[in-house]
Design a protein around this motif. Structure first.
Motif, PDB file in Angstrom:
ATOM      1  N   UNK A 109       0.795  -1.354   0.017  1.00 59.81           N
ATOM      2  CA  UNK A 109      -0.234  -0.242   0.209  1.00 59.81           C
ATOM      3  C   UNK A 109       0.799   1.369  -0.318  1.00 59.81           C
ATOM      4  N   UNK A 110       1.631   1.533   0.767  1.00 59.99           N
ATOM      5  CA  UNK A 110       2.495   2.174   0.890  1.00 59.99           C
ATOM      6  C   UNK A 110       3.719   1.976  -0.003  1.00 59.99           C
ATOM      7  N   UNK A 111       3.869   1.924  -0.593  1.00 59.69           N
ATOM      8  CA  UNK A 111       4.834   1.740  -2.252  1.00 59.69           C
ATOM      9  C   UNK A 111       4.136   2.510  -3.816  1.00 59.69           C
ATOM     10  N   UNK A 112       2.546   1.911  -3.587  1.00 59.43           N
ATOM     11  CA  UNK A 112       1.884   2.401  -4.091  1.00 59.43           C
ATOM     12  C   UNK A 112       1.500   3.685  -4.704  1.00 59.43           C
ATOM     13  N   UNK A 113       1.429   4.322  -3.484  1.00 57.41           N
ATOM     14  CA  UNK A 113       1.089   5.576  -2.494  1.00 57.41           C
ATOM     15  C   UNK A 113       2.199   6.500  -3.172  1.00 57.41           C
ATOM     16  N   UNK A 114       3.578   5.873  -2.462  1.00 57.16           N
ATOM     17  CA  UNK A 114       4.906   6.284  -3.212  1.00 57.16           C
ATOM     18  C   UNK A 114       4.546   6.593  -4.452  1.00 57.16           C
ATOM     19  N   UNK A 115       4.250   5.694  -5.663  1.00 55.31           N
ATOM     20  CA  UNK A 115       5.035   5.751  -7.036  1.00 55.31           C
ATOM     21  C   UNK A 115       3.136   6.713  -7.123  1.00 55.31           C
ATOM     22  N   UNK A 116       2.666   7.192  -7.018  1.00 59.18           N
ATOM     23  CA  UNK A 116       1.216   7.720  -7.005  1.00 59.18           C
ATOM     24  C   UNK A 116       1.821   8.688  -7.223  1.00 59.18           C
ATOM     25  N   UNK A 117       2.525   9.617  -6.421  1.00 55.04           N
ATOM     26  CA  UNK A 117       2.914  10.611  -5.960  1.00 55.04           C
ATOM     27  C   UNK A 117       3.539  11.704  -7.260  1.00 55.04           C
ATOM     28  N   UNK A 118       4.718  11.291  -7.442  1.00 58.87           N
ATOM     29  CA  UNK A 118       5.057  11.758  -8.842  1.00 58.87           C
ATOM     30  C   UNK A 118       3.744  11.898 -10.138  1.00 58.87           C
ATOM     31  N   UNK A 119       3.693  11.169 -10.789  1.00 57.23           N
ATOM     32  CA  UNK A 119       2.089  10.847 -10.751  1.00 57.23           C
ATOM     33  C   UNK A 119       0.899  11.722 -10.781  1.00 57.23           C
ATOM     34  N   UNK A 120       0.603  12.311  -9.609  1.00 56.91           N
ATOM     35  CA  UNK A 120      -0.149  13.493  -9.194  1.00 56.91           C
ATOM     36  C   UNK A 120      -0.312  14.589  -9.299  1.00 56.91           C
ATOM     37  N   UNK A 121       1.606  14.939  -9.604  1.00 58.98           N
ATOM     38  CA  UNK A 121       2.455  15.527  -9.898  1.00 58.98           C
ATOM     39  C   UNK A 121       1.803  16.283 -11.061  1.00 58.98           C
ATOM     40  N   UNK A 122       2.223  15.049 -12.061  1.00 62.10           N
ATOM     41  CA  UNK A 122       2.545  15.201 -13.575  1.00 62.10           C
ATOM     42  C   UNK A 122       1.076  16.085 -13.905  1.00 62.10           C
ATOM     43  N   UNK A 123       0.162  14.959 -13.542  1.00 65.79           N
ATOM     44  CA  UNK A 123      -1.491  15.302 -13.762  1.00 65.79           C
ATOM     45  C   UNK A 123      -2.326  16.842 -13.490  1.00 65.79           C
ATOM     46  N   UNK A 124      -1.750  17.378 -12.177  1.00 64.48           N
ATOM     47  CA  UNK A 124      -1.765  18.547 -10.961  1.00 64.48           C
ATOM     48  C   UNK A 124      -1.347  19.966 -12.420  1.00 64.48           C
ATOM     49  N   UNK A 173      -4.200  10.818 -19.844  1.00 66.26           N
ATOM     50  CA  UNK A 173      -4.102  10.078 -19.646  1.00 66.26           C
ATOM     51  C   UNK A 173      -3.428   9.738 -18.652  1.00 66.26           C
ATOM     52  N   UNK A 174      -2.242  10.696 -18.524  1.00 67.51           N
ATOM     53  CA  UNK A 174      -1.874  10.676 -17.305  1.00 67.51           C
ATOM     54  C   UNK A 174      -2.376  10.712 -15.286  1.00 67.51           C
ATOM     55  N   UNK A 175      -4.247  10.481 -15.976  1.00 69.67           N
ATOM     56  CA  UNK A 175      -5.137  10.697 -14.806  1.00 69.67           C
ATOM     57  C   UNK A 175      -5.355   9.023 -14.517  1.00 69.67           C
ATOM     58  N   UNK A 176      -5.630   8.770 -16.028  1.00 70.28           N
ATOM     59  CA  UNK A 176      -5.572   6.878 -16.326  1.00 70.28           C
ATOM     60  C   UNK A 176      -4.982   6.362 -14.991  1.00 70.28           C
ATOM     61  N   UNK A 177      -3.852   5.977 -15.636  1.00 77.59           N
ATOM     62  CA  UNK A 177      -2.431   5.564 -14.859  1.00 77.59           C
ATOM     63  C   UNK A 177      -2.099   6.439 -12.876  1.00 77.59           C
ATOM     64  N   UNK A 178      -3.118   6.371 -12.854  1.00 77.75           N
ATOM     65  CA  UNK A 178      -2.885   7.954 -11.833  1.00 77.75           C
ATOM     66  C   UNK A 178      -3.803   6.905 -10.602  1.00 77.75           C
ATOM     67  N   UNK A 179      -5.008   6.459 -11.582  1.00 77.15           N
ATOM     68  CA  UNK A 179      -6.004   6.226 -10.866  1.00 77.15           C
ATOM     69  C   UNK A 179      -5.824   4.648 -10.601  1.00 77.15           C
ATOM     70  N   UNK A 180      -5.282   4.078 -11.693  1.00 83.09           N
ATOM     71  CA  UNK A 180      -4.828   2.543 -11.453  1.00 83.09           C
ATOM     72  C   UNK A 180      -3.908   2.712 -10.101  1.00 83.09           C
ATOM     73  N   UNK A 181      -3.063   3.545  -9.747  1.00 83.39           N
ATOM     74  CA  UNK A 181      -2.184   3.349  -8.753  1.00 83.39           C
ATOM     75  C   UNK A 181      -2.660   3.691  -7.594  1.00 83.39           C
ATOM     76  N   UNK A 182      -3.994   4.492  -7.637  1.00 81.57           N
ATOM     77  CA  UNK A 182      -4.695   4.710  -6.392  1.00 81.57           C
ATOM     78  C   UNK A 182      -5.569   3.462  -5.867  1.00 81.57           C
ATOM     79  N   UNK A 183      -5.934   2.692  -7.160  1.00 82.87           N
ATOM     80  CA  UNK A 183      -6.789   2.183  -6.750  1.00 82.87           C
ATOM     81  C   UNK A 183      -6.243   0.726  -5.946  1.00 82.87           C
ATOM     82  N   UNK A 184      -4.753   0.448  -7.101  1.00 81.59           N
ATOM     83  CA  UNK A 184      -4.118  -0.402  -5.905  1.00 81.59           C
ATOM     84  C   UNK A 184      -3.387  -0.086  -4.206  1.00 81.59           C
TER      85      UNK A 184
END
Length: 239
Positions: free
Chosen positions: A106-121, A148-159
């Motif tokens: 959970x922490x690992x996927x949350x950490x991956x989400x951070x830079x992707x969320x930054x790009x999406x924002x 497109x980036x939001x789609x990747x972000x949603x997958x990481x968020x869900x995981x």
């Protein structure tokens, strides 16, 4: 103090930002002077939910050549706020799972989400910073790749949520359902009918793109609010 910062980024600020976005959208739509699409013989003296893209509210001028200052300031400003909200949300996203001592996955996927969320924002903010009639290609790039980036972000968020020992899997399921809707929308914007300057398209092509855009934005807002509700409950476990 740390927990207050997490709560602000994951719960309080998103609620305020979404409220402001809705208010700005309504005001911008009310102040919109109208538009005209000559080859479709379409003309309206107000904002059309079926024939005007959301980005139309942010244009410096309408398609009929009228100045659109008030609507553009309101709508573009609200989009920059949406981008800032995503950045702050995913900066704090991993903090709640770390504070809970959640599972390693959970922490690992949350950490991956951070830079992707930054790009999406940044991409969503870019849609507001560059109106479509200022630089159409750049505007479309920001808009299309934001989703497109939001789609990747949603997958990481869900995981992240799925592997959490503390957050219910119904929140992961809800976000995965949004991922499916978003995937359909990505198909429409990348492989569907092309809408833009100097292109010929039918009224049905336009309505498909316009209505699907509003549908995905509304779905995104509802999905975020559901996640915010989940984090509000989860936050109580930190204290």
């Amino acid at each position: 103090m740390r927990n207050k910062r997490i709560y602000f980024g994951l719960v309080r600020f998103p609620i305020v930002a979404i409220s402001i976005f809705f208010i700005c959208f309504l005001l911008a739509a009310l102040l919109f002077p109208g538009s005209e699409i000559e080859h479709l013989h379409f003309k309206s003296d107000m904002y059309s939910l079926t024939h005007n893209f959301l980005s139309g509210l942010g244009g410096l001028e309408t398609s009929s050549g009228e100045t659109n200052t008030a609507s553009s300031i309101l709508f573009n400003g609200s989009l920059v706020l949406v981008g800032a909200t995503l950045v702050l949300f995913y900066m704090r996203f991993k903090d709640i799972f770390t504070a809970l001592g959640d599972s390693e996955k959970s922490i690992k996927f949350a950490r991956f989400s951070q830079p992707v969320g930054l790009v999406a924002g940044v991409l969503f903010a870019g849609v507001g910073i560059v109106p479509y009639d200022l630089h159409f290609a750049a505007h479309v790039f920001f808009a299309n790749y934001a989703f497109l980036v939001l789609f990747i972000l949603c997958i990481l968020h869900s995981l992240t949520v799925y592997h959490s020992n503390f957050m219910s899997n119904r929140y992961a399921l809800g976000y995965m359902l949004f991922c499916i809707v978003l995937l359909v929308y990505l198909y429409i914007i990348f492989l569907g009918p092309s809408i833009g300057p100097n292109t010929q398209y039918s009224e049905m092509d336009l309505m498909l793109q316009v209505i699907s855009q509003k549908t995905i934005v509304l779905s995104l807002i509802l999905s975020i609010l559901i996640q915010v509700y989940g984090f509000h409950g989860l936050f109580k476990k930190v204290n």
